[in-house]
Design a protein around this motif. Structure first.
Motif, short mmCIF file in Angstrom:
data_model
loop_
_atom_site.label_atom_id
_atom_site.label_comp_id
_atom_site.label_asym_id
_atom_site.label_seq_id
_atom_site.Cartn_x
_atom_site.Cartn_y
_atom_site.Cartn_z
N HIS A 1 10.40 1.15 -5.90
CA HIS A 1 8.71 1.40 -6.36
C HIS A 1 8.26 2.26 -5.61
N HIS B 1 1.90 -3.85 -7.43
CA HIS B 1 2.57 -3.34 -6.38
C HIS B 1 3.18 -4.46 -5.64
N PRO B 2 4.26 -3.69 -4.59
CA PRO B 2 4.07 -4.49 -3.08
C PRO B 2 2.65 -5.31 -1.92
N CYS C 1 1.92 3.94 -3.29
CA CYS C 1 2.66 3.25 -2.26
C CYS C 1 3.15 4.18 -1.40
N CYS D 1 5.79 5.12 -7.33
CA CYS D 1 4.66 4.66 -7.46
C CYS D 1 3.88 6.11 -6.00
ZN LIG Z 1 2.48 0.57 -5.89
#
Ligand SMILES: [Zn+2]
Lengths: 229, 217
Positions: free
Chosen positions: A33, A8-9, A40, A37
Protein backbone atom coordinates in the motif's frame (compact mmCIF):
# COMPACT_ATOMS: atom_id res chain seq x y z
CA UNK A 1 -1.78 8.61 -9.85
CA UNK A 2 -4.95 9.81 -11.48
CA UNK A 3 -7.32 9.03 -8.64
CA UNK A 4 -7.05 9.57 -4.92
CA UNK A 5 -6.66 6.54 -2.71
CA UNK A 6 -9.57 6.44 -0.29
CA UNK A 7 -8.80 3.54 2.03
CA UNK A 8 -5.56 3.63 3.98
CA UNK A 9 -4.15 1.54 6.81
CA UNK A 10 -4.80 3.20 10.17
CA UNK A 11 -2.11 5.07 12.01
CA UNK A 12 -1.39 2.22 14.39
CA UNK A 13 -0.83 -0.23 11.52
CA UNK A 14 1.56 2.27 9.94
CA UNK A 15 3.37 2.67 13.25
CA UNK A 16 3.76 -1.05 13.76
CA UNK A 17 4.99 -1.35 10.20
CA UNK A 18 7.64 1.33 10.65
CA UNK A 19 8.68 -0.30 13.89
CA UNK A 20 8.92 -3.70 12.24
CA UNK A 21 6.59 -5.44 14.65
CA UNK A 22 3.82 -6.58 12.30
CA UNK A 23 3.77 -10.17 11.20
CA UNK A 24 5.51 -10.50 7.83
CA UNK A 25 2.37 -11.19 5.83
CA UNK A 26 0.44 -8.17 7.08
CA UNK A 27 3.56 -6.05 6.81
CA UNK A 28 3.81 -7.01 3.16
CA UNK A 29 0.29 -5.76 2.42
CA UNK A 30 0.99 -2.52 4.27
CA UNK A 31 4.31 -2.13 2.43
CA UNK A 32 2.59 -2.62 -0.93
CA UNK A 33 0.00 0.00 0.00
CA UNK A 34 2.77 2.43 0.93
CA UNK A 35 4.45 1.78 -2.44
CA UNK A 36 1.23 2.95 -4.08
CA UNK A 37 0.31 5.78 -1.71
CA UNK A 38 2.26 9.07 -1.45
CA UNK A 39 0.22 10.09 1.60
CA UNK A 40 1.27 7.03 3.58
CA UNK A 41 4.84 7.36 2.26
CA UNK A 42 5.01 10.74 3.99
CA UNK A 43 3.40 9.41 7.17
CA UNK A 44 5.79 6.47 7.27
CA UNK A 45 8.77 8.78 6.86
CA UNK A 46 7.47 10.91 9.72
CA UNK A 47 6.82 7.92 11.97
CA UNK A 48 10.28 6.54 11.28
CA UNK A 49 11.89 9.90 12.06
CA UNK A 50 9.91 10.05 15.29
CA UNK A 51 10.80 6.51 16.39
CA UNK A 52 14.46 7.05 15.54
CA UNK A 53 14.56 10.23 17.58
CA UNK A 54 13.04 8.40 20.53
CA UNK A 55 15.70 5.72 20.18
CA UNK A 56 18.50 8.28 20.03
CA UNK A 57 17.20 10.30 22.96
CA UNK A 58 16.50 7.54 25.42
CA UNK A 59 18.67 7.68 28.51
CA UNK A 60 20.75 4.56 29.10
CA UNK A 61 22.46 3.19 32.14
CA UNK A 62 26.07 2.23 31.84
CA UNK A 63 26.45 -1.51 32.03
CA UNK A 64 29.14 -4.09 31.90
CA UNK A 65 28.92 -4.92 28.21
CA UNK A 66 32.39 -5.09 26.67
CA UNK A 67 31.78 -2.47 24.02
CA UNK A 68 35.48 -1.91 23.35
CA UNK A 69 35.88 -5.46 22.08
CA UNK A 70 32.89 -5.10 19.76
CA UNK A 71 34.13 -1.74 18.51
CA UNK A 72 37.55 -3.17 17.70
CA UNK A 73 36.04 -6.17 15.91
CA UNK A 74 33.92 -3.89 13.77
CA UNK A 75 36.68 -1.47 12.83
CA UNK A 76 38.86 -4.40 11.81
CA UNK A 77 36.39 -5.04 8.98
CA UNK A 78 36.78 -3.39 5.56
CA UNK A 79 34.41 -0.59 4.54
CA UNK A 80 32.54 -0.40 1.27
CA UNK A 81 34.42 1.39 -1.51
CA UNK A 82 33.18 4.86 -2.37
CA UNK A 83 31.86 3.70 -5.74
CA UNK A 84 29.23 1.72 -3.84
CA UNK A 85 26.93 4.74 -4.00
CA UNK A 86 26.64 4.59 -7.78
CA UNK A 87 26.20 0.83 -7.73
CA UNK A 88 23.25 1.23 -5.42
CA UNK A 89 21.66 3.75 -7.77
CA UNK A 90 22.02 1.35 -10.68
CA UNK A 91 20.34 -1.44 -8.76
CA UNK A 92 17.35 0.67 -7.84
CA UNK A 93 16.97 1.87 -11.43
CA UNK A 94 16.39 -1.64 -12.73
CA UNK A 95 13.06 -2.03 -14.47
CA UNK A 96 10.64 -4.55 -13.05
CA UNK A 97 9.40 -7.51 -15.08
CA UNK A 98 5.64 -7.52 -15.51
CA UNK A 99 3.62 -10.51 -14.39
CA UNK A 100 1.20 -12.00 -16.90
CA UNK A 101 -2.23 -13.37 -16.13
CA UNK A 102 -5.17 -13.84 -18.49
CA UNK A 103 -2.98 -12.42 -21.26
CA UNK A 104 -2.73 -9.18 -19.30
CA UNK A 105 0.50 -7.62 -18.06
CA UNK A 106 0.82 -5.99 -14.66
CA UNK A 107 3.73 -4.28 -12.94
CA UNK A 108 3.57 -5.09 -9.25
CA UNK A 109 4.49 -2.67 -6.47
CA UNK A 110 8.16 -2.80 -5.55
CA UNK A 111 7.65 -4.71 -2.32
CA UNK A 112 6.00 -7.64 -4.14
CA UNK A 113 8.27 -7.86 -7.16
CA UNK A 114 10.96 -10.14 -5.77
CA UNK A 115 8.56 -12.57 -4.14
CA UNK A 116 6.31 -12.77 -7.17
CA UNK A 117 9.15 -13.09 -9.67
CA UNK A 118 10.18 -16.61 -8.70
CA UNK A 119 6.84 -18.16 -8.51
CA UNK A 120 3.67 -17.05 -10.04
CA UNK A 121 1.82 -20.28 -10.65
CA UNK A 122 -1.72 -19.30 -11.35
CA UNK A 123 -4.64 -21.49 -10.43
CA UNK A 124 -7.67 -20.57 -12.44
CA UNK A 125 -11.32 -21.15 -11.73
CA UNK A 126 -13.79 -19.44 -14.03
CA UNK A 127 -12.99 -15.75 -14.13
CA UNK A 128 -10.81 -15.89 -11.04
CA UNK A 129 -7.15 -16.81 -10.76
CA UNK A 130 -4.92 -16.94 -7.71
CA UNK A 131 -1.18 -17.30 -7.18
CA UNK A 132 0.13 -17.94 -3.71
CA UNK A 133 3.09 -15.86 -2.60
CA UNK A 134 5.76 -17.58 -0.52
CA UNK A 135 5.30 -15.32 2.45
CA UNK A 136 2.68 -16.71 4.71
CA UNK A 137 3.40 -17.77 8.23
CA UNK A 138 0.26 -17.00 10.06
CA UNK A 139 -1.60 -15.84 7.00
CA UNK A 140 -2.26 -16.98 3.50
CA UNK A 141 -1.07 -14.36 1.06
CA UNK A 142 -1.78 -14.45 -2.64
CA UNK A 143 -2.34 -12.47 -5.78
CA UNK A 144 -5.94 -12.56 -6.89
CA UNK A 145 -6.99 -11.80 -10.44
CA UNK A 146 -10.66 -11.23 -11.22
CA UNK A 147 -11.76 -10.97 -14.84
CA UNK A 148 -14.31 -8.40 -16.02
CA UNK A 149 -17.88 -8.90 -14.98
CA UNK A 150 -17.12 -11.58 -12.41
CA UNK A 151 -18.44 -12.11 -8.91
CA UNK A 152 -16.27 -13.57 -6.16
CA UNK A 153 -18.28 -16.32 -4.42
CA UNK A 154 -19.12 -15.35 -0.88
CA UNK A 155 -16.36 -16.73 1.22
CA UNK A 156 -16.56 -18.15 4.68
CA UNK A 157 -13.11 -17.90 6.10
CA UNK A 158 -12.90 -17.56 9.83
CA UNK A 159 -10.36 -14.83 10.22
CA UNK A 160 -9.18 -11.53 9.00
CA UNK A 161 -9.23 -10.61 5.36
CA UNK A 162 -7.09 -7.85 3.88
CA UNK A 163 -7.43 -6.92 0.25
CA UNK A 164 -5.23 -4.41 -1.51
CA UNK A 165 -6.31 -3.41 -4.98
CA UNK A 166 -3.24 -3.36 -7.21
CA UNK A 167 -4.88 -2.54 -10.54
CA UNK A 168 -8.36 -2.09 -11.94
CA UNK A 169 -11.46 -1.76 -9.83
CA UNK A 170 -13.68 -3.84 -7.60
CA UNK A 171 -17.03 -3.07 -5.94
CA UNK A 172 -18.91 -4.58 -3.06
CA UNK A 173 -21.96 -3.72 -0.95
CA UNK A 174 -20.04 -0.95 0.77
CA UNK A 175 -18.33 0.82 -2.04
CA UNK A 176 -15.94 0.96 -4.91
CA UNK A 177 -12.23 0.33 -4.61
CA UNK A 178 -9.41 1.14 -7.00
CA UNK A 179 -5.65 0.80 -7.14
CA UNK A 180 -4.05 1.46 -3.76
CA UNK A 181 -7.21 1.04 -1.70
CA UNK A 182 -6.76 -1.28 1.25
CA UNK A 183 -9.82 -3.09 2.63
CA UNK A 184 -9.80 -4.89 5.92
CA UNK A 185 -12.71 -7.17 6.72
CA UNK A 186 -13.20 -8.76 10.09
CA UNK A 187 -14.59 -12.32 10.39
CA UNK A 188 -18.13 -11.07 10.83
CA UNK A 189 -18.23 -9.16 7.61
CA UNK A 190 -19.73 -10.96 4.71
CA UNK A 191 -19.37 -9.27 1.41
CA UNK A 192 -19.60 -10.17 -2.22
CA UNK A 193 -16.97 -8.35 -4.23
CA UNK A 194 -17.32 -8.22 -7.98
CA UNK A 195 -15.78 -6.50 -10.97
CA UNK A 196 -17.51 -4.15 -13.37
CA UNK A 197 -18.48 -5.11 -16.89
CA UNK A 198 -15.62 -3.22 -18.48
CA UNK A 199 -12.71 -3.55 -16.06
CA UNK A 200 -10.81 -6.46 -14.52
CA UNK A 201 -8.94 -6.33 -11.25
CA UNK A 202 -5.71 -7.50 -9.67
CA UNK A 203 -5.52 -7.65 -5.86
CA UNK A 204 -3.24 -8.77 -3.11
CA UNK A 205 -5.15 -10.87 -0.65
CA UNK A 206 -4.14 -11.69 2.92
CA UNK A 207 -6.20 -14.21 4.83
CA UNK A 208 -5.67 -15.49 8.30
CA UNK A 209 -5.63 -19.24 8.66
CA UNK A 210 -8.64 -20.18 10.76
CA UNK A 211 -6.65 -22.12 13.31
CA UNK A 212 -4.09 -19.46 13.87
CA UNK A 213 -6.40 -16.73 14.93
CA UNK A 214 -4.57 -15.22 17.82
CA UNK A 215 -3.00 -12.35 19.66
CA UNK A 216 -1.90 -9.99 16.90
CA UNK A 217 -5.27 -10.28 15.29
CA UNK A 218 -7.47 -9.52 18.22
CA UNK A 219 -5.44 -6.38 18.56
CA UNK A 220 -6.12 -5.45 14.98
CA UNK A 221 -9.81 -6.11 15.37
CA UNK A 222 -10.16 -4.04 18.49
CA UNK A 223 -13.29 -1.91 18.12
CA UNK A 224 -11.25 1.18 18.94
CA UNK A 225 -9.41 0.67 15.72
CA UNK A 226 -12.30 0.65 13.34
CA UNK A 227 -10.60 3.32 11.30
CA UNK A 228 -8.83 0.52 9.52
CA UNK A 229 -11.83 0.17 7.30
CA UNK B 1 31.52 12.75 24.72
CA UNK B 2 33.73 15.50 23.38
CA UNK B 3 33.14 19.06 24.45
CA UNK B 4 30.85 20.82 22.08
CA UNK B 5 32.29 23.33 19.72
CA UNK B 6 30.43 26.06 17.89
CA UNK B 7 29.36 24.31 14.72
CA UNK B 8 26.06 24.38 12.88
CA UNK B 9 23.44 22.07 14.33
CA UNK B 10 22.87 18.82 12.50
CA UNK B 11 19.39 19.73 11.34
CA UNK B 12 20.70 22.39 9.02
CA UNK B 13 22.00 19.68 6.77
CA UNK B 14 25.20 21.52 5.88
CA UNK B 15 28.31 19.40 5.45
CA UNK B 16 31.34 20.26 7.56
CA UNK B 17 33.06 23.34 6.24
CA UNK B 18 36.66 22.79 7.26
CA UNK B 19 37.25 20.47 4.32
CA UNK B 20 40.89 21.37 3.90
CA UNK B 21 41.73 20.72 7.52
CA UNK B 22 39.41 17.80 7.90
CA UNK B 23 41.85 15.18 6.77
CA UNK B 24 44.29 16.40 9.37
CA UNK B 25 42.06 17.12 12.31
CA UNK B 26 38.36 16.73 12.54
CA UNK B 27 36.44 19.47 14.35
CA UNK B 28 35.01 18.16 17.57
CA UNK B 29 31.62 16.59 17.34
CA UNK B 30 28.94 18.87 18.64
CA UNK B 31 26.16 17.81 20.88
CA UNK B 32 24.21 15.12 19.03
CA UNK B 33 25.75 16.08 15.72
CA UNK B 34 25.69 12.56 14.40
CA UNK B 35 25.13 13.51 10.77
CA UNK B 36 28.48 15.18 10.75
CA UNK B 37 30.17 12.32 12.54
CA UNK B 38 28.76 9.82 10.07
CA UNK B 39 29.82 11.97 7.13
CA UNK B 40 33.36 11.91 8.52
CA UNK B 41 33.24 8.15 8.79
CA UNK B 42 32.13 8.01 5.15
CA UNK B 43 34.51 10.56 3.65
CA UNK B 44 37.58 10.28 5.86
CA UNK B 45 37.20 6.76 7.21
CA UNK B 46 37.53 8.56 10.51
CA UNK B 47 37.91 6.00 13.29
CA UNK B 48 37.46 8.36 16.18
CA UNK B 49 34.25 9.77 14.71
CA UNK B 50 33.01 6.21 14.34
CA UNK B 51 34.01 5.39 17.90
CA UNK B 52 31.93 8.31 19.14
CA UNK B 53 28.94 7.20 17.14
CA UNK B 54 29.41 3.70 18.41
CA UNK B 55 29.72 4.73 22.04
CA UNK B 56 26.55 6.74 21.81
CA UNK B 57 24.36 4.40 19.79
CA UNK B 58 25.48 0.92 20.82
CA UNK B 59 24.01 1.07 24.36
CA UNK B 60 20.81 2.63 23.03
CA UNK B 61 20.47 0.01 20.34
CA UNK B 62 21.02 -2.61 23.01
CA UNK B 63 18.15 -1.19 25.04
CA UNK B 64 15.99 -1.25 21.91
CA UNK B 65 17.08 -4.84 21.23
CA UNK B 66 16.30 -5.90 24.79
CA UNK B 67 12.81 -4.50 24.39
CA UNK B 68 12.32 -6.32 21.09
CA UNK B 69 14.00 -9.67 21.77
CA UNK B 70 13.80 -9.89 25.52
CA UNK B 71 17.24 -11.47 25.77
CA UNK B 72 20.72 -10.07 25.89
CA UNK B 73 22.43 -12.42 23.47
CA UNK B 74 20.15 -11.56 20.56
CA UNK B 75 20.09 -7.89 21.52
CA UNK B 76 23.88 -7.78 21.32
CA UNK B 77 23.89 -9.71 18.06
CA UNK B 78 21.56 -7.05 16.67
CA UNK B 79 23.80 -4.23 17.96
CA UNK B 80 26.90 -5.79 16.45
CA UNK B 81 25.26 -6.42 13.10
CA UNK B 82 23.72 -2.95 12.99
CA UNK B 83 26.88 -1.09 13.94
CA UNK B 84 28.92 -3.20 11.52
CA UNK B 85 26.55 -2.10 8.76
CA UNK B 86 26.96 1.52 9.87
CA UNK B 87 30.72 1.13 9.61
CA UNK B 88 30.71 -0.70 6.29
CA UNK B 89 27.99 1.27 4.54
CA UNK B 90 28.74 4.75 5.84
CA UNK B 91 29.38 5.90 2.25
CA UNK B 92 25.74 5.18 1.45
CA UNK B 93 24.49 7.60 4.13
CA UNK B 94 23.03 10.71 2.55
CA UNK B 95 22.45 13.49 5.06
CA UNK B 96 20.15 15.30 2.65
CA UNK B 97 17.65 12.44 2.94
CA UNK B 98 17.33 12.33 6.68
CA UNK B 99 19.37 12.34 9.83
CA UNK B 100 21.88 9.79 11.03
CA UNK B 101 19.70 8.51 13.85
CA UNK B 102 16.95 7.65 11.35
CA UNK B 103 19.42 5.85 9.14
CA UNK B 104 20.79 3.85 12.06
CA UNK B 105 17.31 3.06 13.37
CA UNK B 106 16.17 1.67 10.03
CA UNK B 107 19.29 -0.50 9.79
CA UNK B 108 18.60 -1.88 13.27
CA UNK B 109 14.96 -2.51 12.47
CA UNK B 110 15.88 -4.36 9.28
CA UNK B 111 18.61 -6.39 10.98
CA UNK B 112 16.18 -7.38 13.69
CA UNK B 113 13.47 -8.34 11.20
CA UNK B 114 15.85 -10.49 9.18
CA UNK B 115 17.22 -12.13 12.35
CA UNK B 116 13.70 -13.20 13.29
CA UNK B 117 13.01 -14.55 9.83
CA UNK B 118 16.29 -16.43 9.66
CA UNK B 119 15.44 -18.12 12.90
CA UNK B 120 12.41 -19.54 11.15
CA UNK B 121 14.85 -20.58 8.39
CA UNK B 122 12.67 -20.21 5.35
CA UNK B 123 14.27 -19.40 2.08
CA UNK B 124 12.39 -17.39 -0.46
CA UNK B 125 10.75 -15.52 2.35
CA UNK B 126 9.81 -11.91 3.04
CA UNK B 127 12.93 -9.90 3.84
CA UNK B 128 13.45 -6.42 5.20
CA UNK B 129 14.41 -5.29 1.71
CA UNK B 130 10.94 -6.21 0.48
CA UNK B 131 9.16 -4.38 3.27
CA UNK B 132 11.12 -1.15 3.43
CA UNK B 133 12.40 0.76 0.43
CA UNK B 134 16.12 1.38 0.71
CA UNK B 135 16.12 5.02 -0.27
CA UNK B 136 13.48 7.53 -1.16
CA UNK B 137 10.28 7.31 -3.11
CA UNK B 138 10.26 9.68 -6.08
CA UNK B 139 9.35 13.19 -5.04
CA UNK B 140 5.60 13.75 -5.05
CA UNK B 141 3.68 16.97 -5.07
CA UNK B 142 3.57 18.30 -1.56
CA UNK B 143 0.84 16.75 0.51
CA UNK B 144 -1.36 19.77 0.97
CA UNK B 145 -3.74 17.97 3.30
CA UNK B 146 -2.52 19.51 6.52
CA UNK B 147 -1.68 22.93 5.14
CA UNK B 148 -5.21 23.35 3.83
CA UNK B 149 -6.43 23.33 7.37
CA UNK B 150 -7.36 26.63 8.83
CA UNK B 151 -5.37 25.60 11.83
CA UNK B 152 -6.24 28.49 14.09
CA UNK B 153 -9.92 27.88 13.60
CA UNK B 154 -9.63 24.17 14.11
CA UNK B 155 -7.39 24.22 17.14
CA UNK B 156 -10.29 25.07 19.45
CA UNK B 157 -12.13 22.05 18.20
CA UNK B 158 -9.07 19.88 18.43
CA UNK B 159 -7.68 20.93 21.79
CA UNK B 160 -9.77 18.36 23.73
CA UNK B 161 -8.09 15.62 21.71
CA UNK B 162 -4.56 16.75 22.56
CA UNK B 163 -4.55 14.47 25.58
CA UNK B 164 -4.99 11.44 23.34
CA UNK B 165 -1.74 12.14 21.48
CA UNK B 166 1.46 10.27 22.26
CA UNK B 167 3.41 12.41 24.77
CA UNK B 168 6.20 13.36 22.38
CA UNK B 169 3.74 14.63 19.76
CA UNK B 170 1.55 16.33 22.32
CA UNK B 171 4.44 18.26 23.79
CA UNK B 172 5.34 19.67 20.39
CA UNK B 173 1.83 20.46 19.26
CA UNK B 174 1.21 22.37 22.48
CA UNK B 175 4.36 24.38 22.09
CA UNK B 176 3.59 25.23 18.49
CA UNK B 177 -0.14 25.87 18.62
CA UNK B 178 -0.83 26.92 22.18
CA UNK B 179 2.40 28.69 23.04
CA UNK B 180 2.88 29.75 19.41
CA UNK B 181 6.54 28.89 19.23
CA UNK B 182 8.33 28.50 15.93
CA UNK B 183 9.49 25.07 14.80
CA UNK B 184 13.07 26.17 15.24
CA UNK B 185 12.44 27.37 18.81
CA UNK B 186 10.91 24.02 19.68
CA UNK B 187 13.82 22.22 18.05
CA UNK B 188 16.32 24.22 20.09
CA UNK B 189 14.37 23.95 23.29
CA UNK B 190 14.00 20.16 23.15
CA UNK B 191 17.36 19.56 21.47
CA UNK B 192 15.80 17.47 18.73
CA UNK B 193 16.31 17.86 14.98
CA UNK B 194 14.09 20.31 13.14
CA UNK B 195 12.99 17.46 10.87
CA UNK B 196 11.69 15.55 13.86
CA UNK B 197 9.65 18.56 15.00
CA UNK B 198 8.02 18.79 11.58
CA UNK B 199 7.42 15.03 11.44
CA UNK B 200 5.78 15.01 14.85
CA UNK B 201 3.52 17.91 13.92
CA UNK B 202 2.34 16.15 10.76
CA UNK B 203 1.75 12.92 12.68
CA UNK B 204 -0.15 14.73 15.43
CA UNK B 205 -2.36 16.53 12.91
CA UNK B 206 -3.12 13.27 11.17
CA UNK B 207 -4.03 11.66 14.46
CA UNK B 208 -6.22 14.59 15.42
CA UNK B 209 -7.96 14.34 12.10
CA UNK B 210 -8.56 10.65 12.75
CA UNK B 211 -10.01 11.51 16.13
CA UNK B 212 -12.20 14.21 14.65
CA UNK B 213 -13.49 12.15 11.73
CA UNK B 214 -13.71 8.93 13.66
CA UNK B 215 -12.13 7.41 10.61
CA UNK B 216 -9.36 8.20 8.21
CA UNK B 217 -10.69 9.78 5.06
ZN1 LIG C 1 -2.28 5.38 2.20
Amino acid sequence: MAHAIKFHPGMSLLEQHAEGTLSADIALAVAAHIDLCPHCQQLSRDITTDLACQLAQQPVKTNNTDWQQMLNDIMAQPQLPKQATTMQQQVSAQQAEPIIVNQREFILPRSLQRLAANRCKWLQLGGIATAKLPAGNDYHISLLYIDKNTEVPQHTHLGLEMTLVLAGKIVDENGEYSAGDLLINSPDDTHTPRTMADEDCLCLSVLSAPLKFKKGLTRLLNPLQQFFY
Amino acid sequence: MLKLAKVARHDRGSPPKQDTQASMSRPEITNNNWDEALTFVALQRDRSAYAELFNYFAPRLKAFGMKMFGNEQQALEMVQDTMLNVWKKAVLFDASRGCASTWIFTIARNVRFDMLRKKQSRKDDVSADDLWLNGEYPEQEADTDTSQWDTQLLMDKLAPYFTSLPPAQREIIEKVYLQEKSHQEVSDELAIPLGTVKSRIRLALDRLREALDGARN
